[in-house]
Design a protein around this motif. Structure first.
Motif, PDB file in Angstrom:
ATOM      1  N   PHE A  55       0.829  -1.208   0.000  1.00  0.00           N
ATOM      2  CA  PHE A  55       0.000   0.000   0.000  1.00  0.00           C
ATOM      3  C   PHE A  55       0.863   1.257   0.000  1.00  0.00           C
ATOM      4  N   HIS A  59       0.720   3.999  -2.876  1.00  0.00           N
ATOM      5  CA  HIS A  59       0.272   5.347  -2.563  1.00  0.00           C
ATOM      6  C   HIS A  59       1.350   6.387  -2.871  1.00  0.00           C
ATOM      7  N   GLN A  60       2.586   6.089  -2.522  1.00  0.00           N
ATOM      8  CA  GLN A  60       3.679   7.016  -2.808  1.00  0.00           C
ATOM      9  C   GLN A  60       3.867   7.207  -4.314  1.00  0.00           C
ATOM     10  N   PHE A  62       1.547   6.805  -6.592  1.00  0.00           N
ATOM     11  CA  PHE A  62       0.363   7.540  -7.042  1.00  0.00           C
ATOM     12  C   PHE A  62       0.506   9.033  -6.767  1.00  0.00           C
ATOM     13  N   GLU A  63       0.995   9.381  -5.581  1.00  0.00           N
ATOM     14  CA  GLU A  63       1.110  10.775  -5.185  1.00  0.00           C
ATOM     15  C   GLU A  63       2.254  11.497  -5.893  1.00  0.00           C
ATOM     16  N   TYR A 137       3.627   3.873   8.263  1.00  0.00           N
ATOM     17  CA  TYR A 137       3.673   4.453   6.919  1.00  0.00           C
ATOM     18  C   TYR A 137       4.931   5.296   6.734  1.00  0.00           C
ATOM     19  N   LYS A 141       7.893   4.473   4.114  1.00  0.00           N
ATOM     20  CA  LYS A 141       8.137   5.524   3.120  1.00  0.00           C
ATOM     21  C   LYS A 141       9.605   5.946   3.122  1.00  0.00           C
TER      22      LYS A 141
END
Length: 229
Positions: A55, A59-60, A62-63, A137, A141
């Motif tokens: 995830f 998410h990283q 995507f952002e 997270y 990250k």
């Protein structure tokens, strides 16, 4: 076990006492050690950690890359979440030095890469269960953001089989030969070990959760022996 938990928290940069320290001990315990000592292994935690790590990567990506197509995002996630990357991270931060491995595996380096990747995931699950998703997270990250950047710029190369094939054809005029050495574990959690030979001589072995990943690790180890990576 307090000492091993303290060391693990130091590796992760956490200075807060965990409410459930036993999760961190389980996260470091391979099934070979668990079976020999009658204690829980990391397998359930690894299952949870795989989703958490995946995830964060997704998410990283995507952002940070709003114009990246879904197919490219999937490739980045696959590369950064792969066994070689997570294993390397475990070794870089010293997590691999803390793993409990049974006597049956201590002399088998072929299985360690896969184990180190698993432990990265299980440790992130233990972090989540102790400190919540937000802290976990941030840790994932920070550990993987450079790898995500490298993957998007094609700086991480994992087609070791092609690389080895091109080298052996150029240098020796032959193709490398892969052989399944061992297949172990239950049907839902198989681990495969492959060897790769050039001109009849074995140059590398590798393990993985799939035959393809095991062959890639064997090719990688062969290239290391040949000093090509």
């Amino acid at each position: 076990m307090k000492e091993i938990v303290h060391k693990l928290l130091k590796v992760l940069g956490i200075d807060e006492a965990p409410p459930f320290p036993h999760y961190f001990v389980w996260a470091l315990t391979h099934s070979s050690y668990a079976n020999e000592n009658g204690v829980p292994s990391y397998e359930r935690l690894e299952f949870l950690g795989d989703t958490i790590v995946g995830f964060v990567i997704a998410h990283q990506t995507f952002e940070k890359f709003p114009n990246m197509a879904e197919g490219e995002m999937a490739k980045v996630k696959a590369v950064v979440g792969s066994e070689p990357v997570l294993s390397d991270i475990s070794k870089e931060i010293g997590l691999s030095d803390l793993v409990f491995i049974g006597r049956s595996l201590r002399s088998s380096e072929d299985s360690l890469e896969s184990i180190f990747a698993d432990v990265f995931e299980s440790t992130m699950a233990a972090t989540f269960l102790n400190f919540g998703f937000e802290k976990t997270y941030v840790i994932v990250k920070e550990l993987l953001e450079e790898k995500i950047e490298d993957a998007t710029q094609k700086k991480i190369f994992f087609d070791y089989k092609t690389m080895l094939q091109e080298y052996t054809q150029e240098e020796y005029g032959v193709l490398p030969e892969y052989e399944l050495v061992e297949e172990k574990g239950p049907a839902h959690k198989k681990v495969y070990i492959f060897s790769v030979a050039v001109n009849g001589e074995i140059y590398g072995k590798g393990s993985g959760k799939s035959k393809k990943s095991a062959e890639q690790m064997a090719a990688k180890n062969a290239l290391k022996r040949m000093r090509k990576i």
